[in-house]
Design a protein around this motif. Structure first.
Motif, PDB file in Angstrom:
ATOM      1  N   UNK A  33     -34.535 -21.665   1.849  1.00  0.00           N
ATOM      2  CA  UNK A  33     -35.665 -21.586   1.319  1.00  0.00           C
ATOM      3  C   UNK A  33     -35.661 -20.848  -0.249  1.00  0.00           C
ATOM      4  N   UNK A  34     -36.668 -21.215  -1.040  1.00  0.00           N
ATOM      5  CA  UNK A  34     -36.795 -20.494  -2.395  1.00  0.00           C
ATOM      6  C   UNK A  34     -38.362 -20.748  -2.504  1.00  0.00           C
ATOM      7  N   UNK A  35     -38.977 -19.556  -2.823  1.00  0.00           N
ATOM      8  CA  UNK A  35     -40.474 -19.643  -3.369  1.00  0.00           C
ATOM      9  C   UNK A  35     -40.207 -19.719  -4.781  1.00  0.00           C
ATOM     10  N   UNK A  36     -41.428 -20.581  -5.276  1.00  0.00           N
ATOM     11  CA  UNK A  36     -41.560 -20.508  -6.997  1.00  0.00           C
ATOM     12  C   UNK A  36     -42.922 -20.267  -7.435  1.00  0.00           C
ATOM     13  N   UNK A  37     -43.188 -19.370  -8.154  1.00  0.00           N
ATOM     14  CA  UNK A  37     -44.500 -19.391  -8.831  1.00  0.00           C
ATOM     15  C   UNK A  37     -44.181 -19.106 -10.093  1.00  0.00           C
ATOM     16  N   UNK A  38     -45.172 -19.316 -11.021  1.00  0.00           N
ATOM     17  CA  UNK A  38     -45.098 -18.934 -12.453  1.00  0.00           C
ATOM     18  C   UNK A  38     -45.369 -17.402 -12.530  1.00  0.00           C
ATOM     19  N   UNK A  39     -44.468 -16.774 -13.115  1.00  0.00           N
ATOM     20  CA  UNK A  39     -44.381 -15.249 -13.073  1.00  0.00           C
ATOM     21  C   UNK A  39     -43.928 -14.786 -14.413  1.00  0.00           C
ATOM     22  N   UNK A  40     -44.572 -14.990 -15.423  1.00  0.00           N
ATOM     23  CA  UNK A  40     -43.921 -14.247 -16.628  1.00  0.00           C
ATOM     24  C   UNK A  40     -43.617 -12.752 -16.675  1.00  0.00           C
ATOM     25  N   UNK A  41     -42.577 -12.656 -17.029  1.00  0.00           N
ATOM     26  CA  UNK A  41     -41.991 -11.030 -17.100  1.00  0.00           C
ATOM     27  C   UNK A  41     -42.093 -10.988 -18.735  1.00  0.00           C
ATOM     28  N   UNK A  77     -31.910 -26.043  -2.609  1.00  0.00           N
ATOM     29  CA  UNK A  77     -32.902 -25.378  -1.661  1.00  0.00           C
ATOM     30  C   UNK A  77     -34.257 -25.979  -1.577  1.00  0.00           C
ATOM     31  N   UNK A  78     -34.914 -25.837  -0.411  1.00  0.00           N
ATOM     32  CA  UNK A  78     -35.940 -26.257  -0.201  1.00  0.00           C
ATOM     33  C   UNK A  78     -37.020 -25.147  -1.023  1.00  0.00           C
TER      34      UNK A  78
END
Length: 287
Positions: free
Chosen positions: A202-210, A258-259
């Protein structure tokens, strides 16, 4: 010989005067965290940006470790801190001045899971997102990631104790601890005695500007950092630093295999530069 000595002396004096005259830029990563690899890249990138800006600035580490909340307050009120890097939110962009170039090309939003190693097969066999959402995660209660997971129907426990979150995984108080692909392996290496692991599949992805942030009225420093970052992007030096810092972790993560669970970030400001692919990492396109 005498002429050579005089020229050398003049050079040393000029160098000393320049160093003395440089304006210090105090960044929120203290000297006593020098062995924490998570700070290596943003510190190096800040120094690179200041160097390429053409302005006479010198990056200086802060004196002590602070909570994220206190760090934000210290920068916003110009009380001993000039710049920090953190995930953006509308509130943070109101309190501080963002330099809207995601310094890690969005890698903060690619999240792997810290787990107990004996549970690896369980995570590998989870059939879908719904089953994953039945498990309990943990995040910092003052991190933007906490409401992001909540908004996407994940069970998540908030905590103010960073070290305690790893111990929660160890003691099975929670099931997994999402960490960015840039953070997870250095953090596990530093806590090797806990015997934790990275979950498969698994991998989560969301737009997270640093972003780098400075005090709201510090337009001069913000302009210098932005100017330096764009020069580093244009001449390839930022990409070179990115690959040197994160290439091994990205290879190990194998994100394209990964999913991916795509999450919505309800805290994403509308000014986020989503239309410029140069600024964002895409595992399907490589680095």
């Amino acid at each position: 010989m005498r002429t050579w000595f005089i020229l050398l002396l003049l050079f040393l004096v000029a160098t000393s005067v320049k160093s003395f005259a440089a304006t210090p830029v105090i960044y929120a990563w203290p000297k006593n965290l020098a062995t924490d690899e998570r700070g290596d890249y943003p510190v190096a990138l800040l120094k690179l940006a200041l160097e390429k800006s053409g302005a006479d600035y010198q990056a200086v580490p802060s004196a002590s470790v602070m909570t994220q909340h206190r760090t934000l307050r210290q920068v916003s009120t110009a009380q001993g801190l000039d710049v920090l890097w953190t995930m953006t939110t509308p509130e943070r962009e109101q309190q501080l001045r963002p330099i809207r170039i995601p310094i890690d090309r969005g890698l903060l939003g690619w999240r792997l899971f810290v787990i107990q190693p004996e549970r690896a097969n369980q995570f590998a066999r989870l059939p879908n997102q719904a089953q994953l959402q039945k498990l309990m995660a943990v995040q910092g209660s003052d991190w933007p990631d906490f409401p992001v997971l909540q908004a996407n129907q994940f069970k998540v426990l908030g905590s103010g104790d960073f070290e305690g979150m790893f111990r929660m995984v160890k003691s099975a108080r929670i099931d997994f601890f999402p960490r960015s692909v840039t953070e997870i392996w250095p953090e596990l290496s530093q806590r090797e005695a806990l015997g934790l692991a990275v979950a498969p599949k698994w991998v989560l992805h969301y737009t997270a500007p640093l972003y780098f942030f400075v005090q709201k009225d510090n337009e001069e420093l913000a302009s210098a950092i932005e100017r330096g970052l764009w020069k580093a992007i244009e001449d390839g030096s930022m990409q070179e630093l990115f690959l040197h810092s994160f290439g091994p972790a990205l290879d190990k993560a194998a994100l394209s295999e990964r999913t991916v669970i795509e999450l919505v970030n309800p805290l994403l400001p509308k000014e986020t530069p989503l239309d410029n692919p140069l600024l964002w990492f895409d595992p399907a396109k490589g680095y």
